[in-house]
Write an enzyme that holds these catalytic residues in place. Structure first.
Site, PDB file in Angstrom:
ATOM      1  N   HIS A  51       0.850  -5.023   4.755  1.00 41.14           N
ATOM      2  CA  HIS A  51       0.493  -4.004   3.593  1.00 41.14           C
ATOM      3  C   HIS A  51       1.867  -3.615   2.994  1.00 41.14           C
ATOM      4  O   HIS A  51       2.697  -2.539   3.459  1.00 41.14           O
ATOM      5  CB  HIS A  51       0.193  -2.710   4.537  1.00 41.14           C
ATOM      6  CG  HIS A  51      -0.577  -1.619   3.633  1.00 41.14           C
ATOM      7  ND1 HIS A  51      -1.775  -0.917   3.743  1.00 41.14           N
ATOM      8  CD2 HIS A  51      -0.388  -1.416   2.061  1.00 41.14           C
ATOM      9  CE1 HIS A  51      -1.918  -0.285   3.046  1.00 41.14           C
ATOM     10  NE2 HIS A  51      -1.245  -0.227   2.065  1.00 41.14           N
ATOM     11  N   LEU A  54       4.692  -4.307  -3.699  1.00 40.91           N
ATOM     12  CA  LEU A  54       5.956  -4.886  -4.242  1.00 40.91           C
ATOM     13  C   LEU A  54       6.117  -4.714  -5.921  1.00 40.91           C
ATOM     14  O   LEU A  54       7.113  -4.777  -6.193  1.00 40.91           O
ATOM     15  CB  LEU A  54       5.894  -6.462  -4.318  1.00 40.91           C
ATOM     16  CG  LEU A  54       6.130  -7.095  -3.007  1.00 40.91           C
ATOM     17  CD1 LEU A  54       5.841  -8.751  -2.871  1.00 40.91           C
ATOM     18  CD2 LEU A  54       7.472  -6.809  -2.200  1.00 40.91           C
ATOM     19  N   ARG A  55       4.977  -3.883  -6.318  1.00 44.70           N
ATOM     20  CA  ARG A  55       5.187  -3.231  -7.647  1.00 44.70           C
ATOM     21  C   ARG A  55       5.142  -4.396  -9.015  1.00 44.70           C
ATOM     22  O   ARG A  55       4.908  -3.927 -10.004  1.00 44.70           O
ATOM     23  CB  ARG A  55       6.177  -2.496  -7.799  1.00 44.70           C
ATOM     24  CG  ARG A  55       6.170  -1.096  -6.828  1.00 44.70           C
ATOM     25  CD  ARG A  55       4.907  -0.285  -7.077  1.00 44.70           C
ATOM     26  NE  ARG A  55       4.947   0.961  -6.168  1.00 44.70           N
ATOM     27  CZ  ARG A  55       4.000   1.496  -5.555  1.00 44.70           C
ATOM     28  NH1 ARG A  55       2.788   0.696  -5.564  1.00 44.70           N
ATOM     29  NH2 ARG A  55       4.058   2.441  -4.706  1.00 44.70           N
ATOM     30  N   ASN A  85      -2.500  -3.410  -6.329  1.00 42.15           N
ATOM     31  CA  ASN A  85      -2.460  -2.164  -7.298  1.00 42.15           C
ATOM     32  C   ASN A  85      -1.368  -2.374  -8.138  1.00 42.15           C
ATOM     33  O   ASN A  85      -0.649  -1.375  -8.102  1.00 42.15           O
ATOM     34  CB  ASN A  85      -2.687  -0.933  -6.695  1.00 42.15           C
ATOM     35  CG  ASN A  85      -1.454  -0.543  -5.650  1.00 42.15           C
ATOM     36  OD1 ASN A  85      -0.832  -1.519  -5.178  1.00 42.15           O
ATOM     37  ND2 ASN A  85      -1.369   0.598  -5.441  1.00 42.15           N
ATOM     38  N   HIS A 225      -3.783   1.814   7.212  1.00 44.12           N
ATOM     39  CA  HIS A 225      -3.308   3.082   7.550  1.00 44.12           C
ATOM     40  C   HIS A 225      -3.978   4.016   8.370  1.00 44.12           C
ATOM     41  O   HIS A 225      -4.331   5.230   7.707  1.00 44.12           O
ATOM     42  CB  HIS A 225      -2.584   3.503   6.369  1.00 44.12           C
ATOM     43  CG  HIS A 225      -3.055   3.690   5.196  1.00 44.12           C
ATOM     44  ND1 HIS A 225      -4.359   3.923   4.929  1.00 44.12           N
ATOM     45  CD2 HIS A 225      -2.550   3.170   3.998  1.00 44.12           C
ATOM     46  CE1 HIS A 225      -4.727   3.740   3.567  1.00 44.12           C
ATOM     47  NE2 HIS A 225      -3.651   3.324   2.904  1.00 44.12           N
ATOM     48  N   ASN A 276      -0.196   8.871   1.108  1.00 47.69           N
ATOM     49  CA  ASN A 276      -1.478   9.031   1.398  1.00 47.69           C
ATOM     50  C   ASN A 276      -1.775   7.749   2.254  1.00 47.69           C
ATOM     51  O   ASN A 276      -1.463   6.597   2.017  1.00 47.69           O
ATOM     52  CB  ASN A 276      -2.091   8.786  -0.023  1.00 47.69           C
ATOM     53  CG  ASN A 276      -3.592   8.785  -0.060  1.00 47.69           C
ATOM     54  OD1 ASN A 276      -4.263   9.025   0.870  1.00 47.69           O
ATOM     55  ND2 ASN A 276      -4.397   8.414  -1.137  1.00 47.69           N
ATOM     56  N   ASP A 303       2.990  -0.027   4.512  1.00 42.74           N
ATOM     57  CA  ASP A 303       2.575   0.408   3.455  1.00 42.74           C
ATOM     58  C   ASP A 303       3.844   0.908   2.632  1.00 42.74           C
ATOM     59  O   ASP A 303       3.854   2.089   1.943  1.00 42.74           O
ATOM     60  CB  ASP A 303       1.848   1.912   3.686  1.00 42.74           C
ATOM     61  CG  ASP A 303       1.008   2.385   2.504  1.00 42.74           C
ATOM     62  OD1 ASP A 303       1.030   1.818   1.436  1.00 42.74           O
ATOM     63  OD2 ASP A 303       0.186   3.464   2.711  1.00 42.74           O
TER      64      ASP A 303
HETATM   65 ZN   LIG Z   1      -3.595   2.927   1.006  1.00 41.91          ZN
END
Ligand SMILES: [Zn+2]
Length: 428
Positions: A51, A54-55, A85, A225, A276, A303
């Site tokens: 998880h 890396l953007r 994402n 998570h 989050n 994360d």
């Molecule tokens: Zn998440």
């Protein structure tokens, strides 16, 4: 090359001979070749993160495949799963192949793209799961992480679909209606601070539903998570049924609590603690540690969520959620799990390398350090204690909640198929 005097999983010192990217020999006093003195460091199989954000593509101001994997290598990782994402979202074979190619070209560890479950992470229509699985990136982990697949029918279909190629759906468990506008853990402190609460039940309700769905369709489910004691109870129950469910916990949920939002060394309402799912209570932390120790929670996943300064150093309600984590993960796990006697180094290797590689179906990673295995090796010195200095991070972002904290341990070296990516704590 011979790596001398390393303690494999914390055992007695031995030498490891590396040849052609694999472990060729293990034993005391090996002869010949170039040598590196491991000086009593612990040798672990290269860490694997299930998880990571890396953007790239889209938010290269926060992180790139290159800087994110440099950060990973410095943290002892030899493989990361890159969350979907991005912008554009990794919801087609084209985008996952783009990330996979960036990994081949620029990365300091293996990069395995995660595919989105739904088109645009919008939760309305299934993405091209099969095409992503068949692509050059060979995607096996699918997640809308950052968002929850809250539609039960879509979640059921995704679970059914991934069975065809032995994939897994990794759920970010957050009931959206129960968490509208949520700013921190719902409890005594959110009440006192006047911040909208993120109730534990919003996580637990989705986990319970998805465990039942996964059992119903006979598919693999992974839960991202996990952050509450109640979630642990549900997962424990689901596993007792023999259902094919795995779960992760982040380092920060093993160490930090929600009272930091009210009172901390960096003041109240400091968005460095905004994440989050949110930081929870001391009782939750204790339950998560016990669950990771007894196997109810299978793995640690970072994360790692880099954000540029302007997105974090703002008022609490406007700040982005997330923390960087790759370069501190092993130290935090040592502090929370090893120093407390809950895990030994073999247990750490299972939870940070062997099992995450298995969940992601990565053949060449997470192998035990034995003759014939790929030389993916992390050398870690647990005896030092150092102050966390974000300015030394390889990550492009600095949003760590540990700045100024003294944490144990240091990654000395990382080897990816025999090639050093980190030596003496520095990138090669
Ligand atoms: Zn998440």
């Amino acid at each position: 090359m011979i790596i001398r005097n390393v303690r494999i999983l914390g055992a007695e010192p031995a030498d490891i001979r590396v040849e052609n990217g694999a472990i060729a020999e293990i034993g005391p006093g090996l002869a010949g070749g170039d040598t590196l003195d491991g000086a009593g460091a612990i040798a672990l199989p290269g860490l694997v993160d299930l998880h990571t954000h890396l953007r790239e593509p889209g938010r290269e101001d926060a992180e790139t495949v290159q800087t994110g994997t440099q950060s990973a290598a410095r943290g002892g990782y030899t493989a990361v799963h890159a969350m979907a994402n991005t912008s554009p979202v990794a919801d087609t074979a084209g985008v996952v192949e783009q990330v996979w190619r960036l990994g081949r070209e620029f990365a300091h560890c293996d990069v395995h793209p995660v595919g989105a479950v739904t088109v645009g992470l919008e939760g309305r229509q299934l993405a091209e799961l099969g095409a992503m699985a068949d692509s050059a990136a060979r995607v096996r982990v699918f997640s809308d992480d950052g968002k929850c697949v809250d539609d039960a029918v879509l979640m059921r279909r995704a679970l059914e679909y991934v069975k065809a190629f032995d994939g897994v759906v990794a759920q970010h468990a957050q009931e959206p209606r129960l968490t509208a506008g949520a700013q921190m853990n719902e409890g005594v402190i959110s009440g006192r601070l006047g911040l909208t609460g993120w109730p534990a039940v919003a996580e637990e309700a989705i986990i319970a539903r998805d465990c039942l769905l996964a059992a119903h369709v006979g598919s693999r489910l992974h839960i991202c998570h996990v952050s509450t004691a109640g979630s642990v109870e549900i997962i424990r129950w689901a596993k007792s049924k023999g259902w094919n469910i795995t779960a992760e916990v982040t380092p920060h949920h093993l160490l930090l609590t929600d009272d930091l939002v009210e009172e901390s060394p960096v003041g109240a309402y400091n968005p460095i603690y905004k994440v989050n799912p949110p930081l929870r209570t001391r009782a939750d932390v204790e339950a998560l540690r016990a669950a990771l120790a007894d196997g109810t929670i299978d793995i640690v996943a970072t994360d790692h969520a880099p954000h540029p300064v302007e997105d974090k150093e703002t008022e609490w309600s406007a700040a982005a959620m997330g923390m960087v984590g790759l370069e501190t993960a092993l130290s935090v796990v040592q502090e929370a799990m090893v120093e407390t006697g809950l895990l030994d180094w073999a247990g750490v290797a299972q939870r940070m390398s062997v099992v995450p590689a298995r969940i992601g179906r990565l053949g060449g990673q997470g192998q035990p350090l034995e003759v014939g295995a790929p030389a993916n090796i992390t050398l870690y010195d647990p005896s030092v204690r150092t102050k966390v200095d974000p300015s030394a991070f390889a990550s492009k972002s600095r949003n760590t909640p540990y700045e100024g904290m003294t944490l144990p341990g240091r990654v000395v070296a990382t080897f990816l198929r025999g090639r050093p990516t980190v030596l003496e704590g520095k990138l090669v």
